[in-house]
Motif scaffolding. Structure first.
Motif, PDB file in Angstrom:
ATOM      1  N   MET A 178      -0.119   3.645  -2.466  1.00 32.70           N
ATOM      2  CA  MET A 178      -1.310   4.458  -2.207  1.00 32.70           C
ATOM      3  C   MET A 178      -1.027   5.542  -1.169  1.00 32.70           C
ATOM      4  O   MET A 178      -1.951   6.129  -0.617  1.00 32.70           O
ATOM      5  CB  MET A 178      -2.456   3.574  -1.724  1.00 32.70           C
ATOM      6  CG  MET A 178      -2.912   2.549  -2.734  1.00 32.70           C
ATOM      7  SD  MET A 178      -4.279   1.564  -2.075  1.00 32.70           S
ATOM      8  CE  MET A 178      -4.526   0.405  -3.433  1.00 32.70           C
ATOM      9  N   HIS A 183     -12.679   4.634  -0.855  1.00 33.13           N
ATOM     10  CA  HIS A 183     -11.431   5.030  -1.513  1.00 33.13           C
ATOM     11  C   HIS A 183     -10.470   3.847  -1.693  1.00 33.13           C
ATOM     12  O   HIS A 183     -10.084   3.530  -2.823  1.00 33.13           O
ATOM     13  CB  HIS A 183     -10.756   6.161  -0.728  1.00 33.13           C
ATOM     14  CG  HIS A 183     -11.623   7.368  -0.601  1.00 33.13           C
ATOM     15  ND1 HIS A 183     -11.722   8.334  -1.580  1.00 33.13           N
ATOM     16  CD2 HIS A 183     -12.484   7.742   0.389  1.00 33.13           C
ATOM     17  CE1 HIS A 183     -12.577   9.259  -1.202  1.00 33.13           C
ATOM     18  NE2 HIS A 183     -13.054   8.936  -0.008  1.00 33.13           N
ATOM     19  N   ILE A 184     -10.083   3.201  -0.586  1.00 30.41           N
ATOM     20  CA  ILE A 184      -9.047   2.180  -0.671  1.00 30.41           C
ATOM     21  C   ILE A 184      -9.564   0.914  -1.345  1.00 30.41           C
ATOM     22  O   ILE A 184      -8.954   0.408  -2.304  1.00 30.41           O
ATOM     23  CB  ILE A 184      -8.474   1.866   0.729  1.00 30.41           C
ATOM     24  CG1 ILE A 184      -7.813   3.126   1.308  1.00 30.41           C
ATOM     25  CG2 ILE A 184      -7.472   0.718   0.640  1.00 30.41           C
ATOM     26  CD1 ILE A 184      -6.690   3.712   0.464  1.00 30.41           C
ATOM     27  N   ALA A 197      -0.562   4.023   3.387  1.00 29.54           N
ATOM     28  CA  ALA A 197      -1.793   4.701   2.985  1.00 29.54           C
ATOM     29  C   ALA A 197      -2.498   5.327   4.185  1.00 29.54           C
ATOM     30  O   ALA A 197      -3.259   6.288   4.013  1.00 29.54           O
ATOM     31  CB  ALA A 197      -2.731   3.732   2.272  1.00 29.54           C
ATOM     32  N   SER A 198      -2.266   4.797   5.392  1.00 28.11           N
ATOM     33  CA  SER A 198      -2.917   5.360   6.573  1.00 28.11           C
ATOM     34  C   SER A 198      -1.929   5.978   7.549  1.00 28.11           C
ATOM     35  O   SER A 198      -2.329   6.503   8.583  1.00 28.11           O
ATOM     36  CB  SER A 198      -3.719   4.270   7.309  1.00 28.11           C
ATOM     37  OG  SER A 198      -2.864   3.284   7.837  1.00 28.11           O
ATOM     38  N   MET A 236       0.816  -1.215   0.000  1.00 24.42           N
ATOM     39  CA  MET A 236       0.000   0.000   0.000  1.00 24.42           C
ATOM     40  C   MET A 236       0.852   1.267   0.000  1.00 24.42           C
ATOM     41  O   MET A 236       0.321   2.383  -0.020  1.00 24.42           O
ATOM     42  CB  MET A 236      -0.957  -0.011   1.183  1.00 24.42           C
ATOM     43  CG  MET A 236      -2.023  -1.092   1.070  1.00 24.42           C
ATOM     44  SD  MET A 236      -3.207  -1.095   2.438  1.00 24.42           S
ATOM     45  CE  MET A 236      -4.307   0.228   1.897  1.00 24.42           C
ATOM     46  N   GLU A 280      -8.231  -0.720  -4.798  1.00 23.27           N
ATOM     47  CA  GLU A 280      -7.638  -2.051  -4.797  1.00 23.27           C
ATOM     48  C   GLU A 280      -8.345  -2.978  -5.796  1.00 23.27           C
ATOM     49  O   GLU A 280      -7.701  -3.767  -6.488  1.00 23.27           O
ATOM     50  CB  GLU A 280      -7.708  -2.657  -3.396  1.00 23.27           C
ATOM     51  CG  GLU A 280      -6.722  -2.040  -2.418  1.00 23.27           C
ATOM     52  CD  GLU A 280      -6.842  -2.605  -1.017  1.00 23.27           C
ATOM     53  OE1 GLU A 280      -5.832  -2.594  -0.285  1.00 23.27           O
ATOM     54  OE2 GLU A 280      -7.950  -3.045  -0.654  1.00 23.27           O
ATOM     55  N   TRP A 337     -12.659   5.874   4.486  1.00 23.03           N
ATOM     56  CA  TRP A 337     -11.365   5.676   3.823  1.00 23.03           C
ATOM     57  C   TRP A 337     -11.317   4.308   3.146  1.00 23.03           C
ATOM     58  O   TRP A 337     -10.929   4.196   1.971  1.00 23.03           O
ATOM     59  CB  TRP A 337     -10.279   5.821   4.889  1.00 23.03           C
ATOM     60  CG  TRP A 337      -8.869   5.602   4.450  1.00 23.03           C
ATOM     61  CD1 TRP A 337      -8.075   6.455   3.745  1.00 23.03           C
ATOM     62  CD2 TRP A 337      -8.067   4.447   4.741  1.00 23.03           C
ATOM     63  NE1 TRP A 337      -6.834   5.901   3.570  1.00 23.03           N
ATOM     64  CE2 TRP A 337      -6.798   4.676   4.165  1.00 23.03           C
ATOM     65  CE3 TRP A 337      -8.291   3.264   5.432  1.00 23.03           C
ATOM     66  CZ2 TRP A 337      -5.760   3.750   4.260  1.00 23.03           C
ATOM     67  CZ3 TRP A 337      -7.266   2.341   5.530  1.00 23.03           C
ATOM     68  CH2 TRP A 337      -6.015   2.587   4.951  1.00 23.03           C
ATOM     69  N   LEU A 338     -11.767   3.272   3.859  1.00 25.51           N
ATOM     70  CA  LEU A 338     -11.744   1.919   3.304  1.00 25.51           C
ATOM     71  C   LEU A 338     -12.783   1.739   2.194  1.00 25.51           C
ATOM     72  O   LEU A 338     -12.456   1.351   1.067  1.00 25.51           O
ATOM     73  CB  LEU A 338     -12.001   0.890   4.401  1.00 25.51           C
ATOM     74  CG  LEU A 338     -10.846   0.517   5.337  1.00 25.51           C
ATOM     75  CD1 LEU A 338     -11.340  -0.381   6.454  1.00 25.51           C
ATOM     76  CD2 LEU A 338      -9.713  -0.148   4.574  1.00 25.51           C
TER      77      LEU A 338
END
Length: 422
Positions: free
Chosen positions: A62, A78-79, A294-295, A59, A83, A74-75
């Protein structure tokens, strides 16, 4: 880190066949091993290679993609959509290689990964020369990698069978989280745990919403659900665990469980935070992780050490909480214990692998240095890492990677950036 809080000055580490042979005064080392090749680092601290107890290495591609959002937004928005379009063997290989380069330059010699295509991640780690604990990821959600939970398990176990004899690799079963894995799948995992005795690497009690949803759907909190399914034992690495009752902390201690504490990611996603000092006092083994770039945006254990110590002091109102030596243990020996590799790495001791990080304490911004342990946590950063070895192989020399081409890695990252934007 062995024995704790002891700093040896004027000493040398003798490496033979990738392992630490002896640790002894430098003059004695010169006399006993006159023909040995020497690396002299005056003014440096030599510490065990840092261990990143929780990350999603690929990640890194990202990094900064969807900042300043709550976890589920966010998950879900977006993520996971990104993915579903982009993740492939090539994505995982290139992203993990980029992560390895960043981690090595920051003194990290081992990482515990949870992501799709673990074989591609393994190949990247081996190309970089790093030690890696690879997650056999399990989730109910279909992906380009696997169709369902059973498919994830089958493919992950096949990867383990293919690579389990590599000395730099180990494996964990890595169900994503209680809210993304069914009871039926957890029951299958519990059976495998009985056969394989692998660490169980899982996000647990990361947010209050997760707990409320578990109460609504299952009638119990997530940790109680895992206990009911037979998964709370000495193999458990509970990632985040920022919303624990006192009784839950005592349960983790009683069962010999471990926690991967990720302070930066917890704060950035506003998930909350649990200062590890209470858990450590209860007897829970706690290590440090970065989570994915990413986080977090950085795969930097120096940052995590400093932040973990400061949060513990600020929240408790006690400046003696989580002293420097305890935080360094979390980043080295405690993390190794959680992964079940403490016989190989995590401390500098004869017989162990020569996984070592040298930190230049002679830098202008670190002068003067009264206490090396204090400096490593409160003053030094990854920019002060000068040399890194894994299994005795020099992978970072004077701040530069010896195996990997930095320009090539940046060029690949830019190619993936264009694909992500499109």
């Amino acid at each position: 880190m062995a024995p704790p809080e002891v700093v040896l000055t004027g000493h040398a580490v003798v490496i033979d066949g990738g392992r630490i042979r002896e640790i002894l005064p430098t003059g004695e080392a010169r006399d006993r091993f006159p023909a040995a090749r020497r690396t002299e680092l005056p003014g440096h601290a030599l510490i065990p290679g840092l261990i990143n107890l929780h990350t999603h290495a690929a990640m890194t591609l990202m990094r900064g993609l969807a900042d300043d959002r709550a976890l589920m937004d966010w998950l879900q928005n977006h993520i996971w959509p990104a993915e579903s379009r982009l993740v492939s063997e090539a994505f995982v290989h290139d992203g993990t290689l980029l992560a390895c380069a960043e981690m090595l330059r920051g003194g990290i010699t081992c990482f515990n990964d949870m992501y799709f295509y673990p074989e591609a991640a393994a190949q990247a780690a081996l190309a970089a020369g790093m030690r890696a604990a690879l997650g056999i990821i399990v989730i109910e959600m279909p992906s380009a990698y696997a169709a369902d939970a059973q498919d994830y398990l089958s493919k992950g176990l096949a990867t383990r069978d293919n690579l389990k004899n590599d000395p730099l690799l180990s494996f964990c079963i890595a169900p994503h989280a209680p809210y993304t894995v069914s009871d039926k799948t957890f029951e299958r995992i519990a059976m495998l745990q009985g056969e394989l005795e692998l660490p169980l690497h899982i996000h647990v009690h990361e947010t209050r919403d997760e707990i409320e949803q578990s109460l609504a759907r299952h009638g119990v909190r997530p940790l109680a659900r895992l206990q009911r399914l037979g998964l709370v034992d000495a193999n458990l690495i509970a990632v985040h665990a920022v919303h624990l009752t006192g009784q839950e902390g005592k349960l983790l201690a009683e069962k010999g469980c471990h926690i991967a504490h990720c302070p930066t990611s917890n704060l950035k996603l506003a998930s909350g935070f649990e200062p590890p000092s209470r858990l450590l006092k209860d007897g829970v083994n706690v290590g440090l992780g970065t989570d994915g770039a990413a986080s977090n945006n950085r795969l930097d254990i120096f940052s995590e050490m400093r932040l973990a110590a400061l949060i513990a002091k600020g929240v408790t109102g006690d400046p003696t909480m989580l002293p420097a030596h305890a935080v360094l243990e979390m980043a080295t020996s405690r993390a190794a214990r959680a992964l079940g590799i403490e016989d190989r790495t995590g401390t500098l001791e004869p017989g162990k692998s020569a996984d070592m990080t040298a930190v230049n304490l002679d830098a202008l911004e670190l002068a003067p240095c009264y206490d090396p342990l204090s400096h490593l946590v409160y003053a030094a950063g990854r920019e002060h890492v000068s040399h890194v070895w894994v299994g005795g192989e020099l992978l970072v020399q004077n701040g530069r990677l010896t195996r990997l081409d930095e320009k090539e890695l940046v060029a690949k990252a830019q190619q993936w950036q264009k694909k992500v934007r499109n």
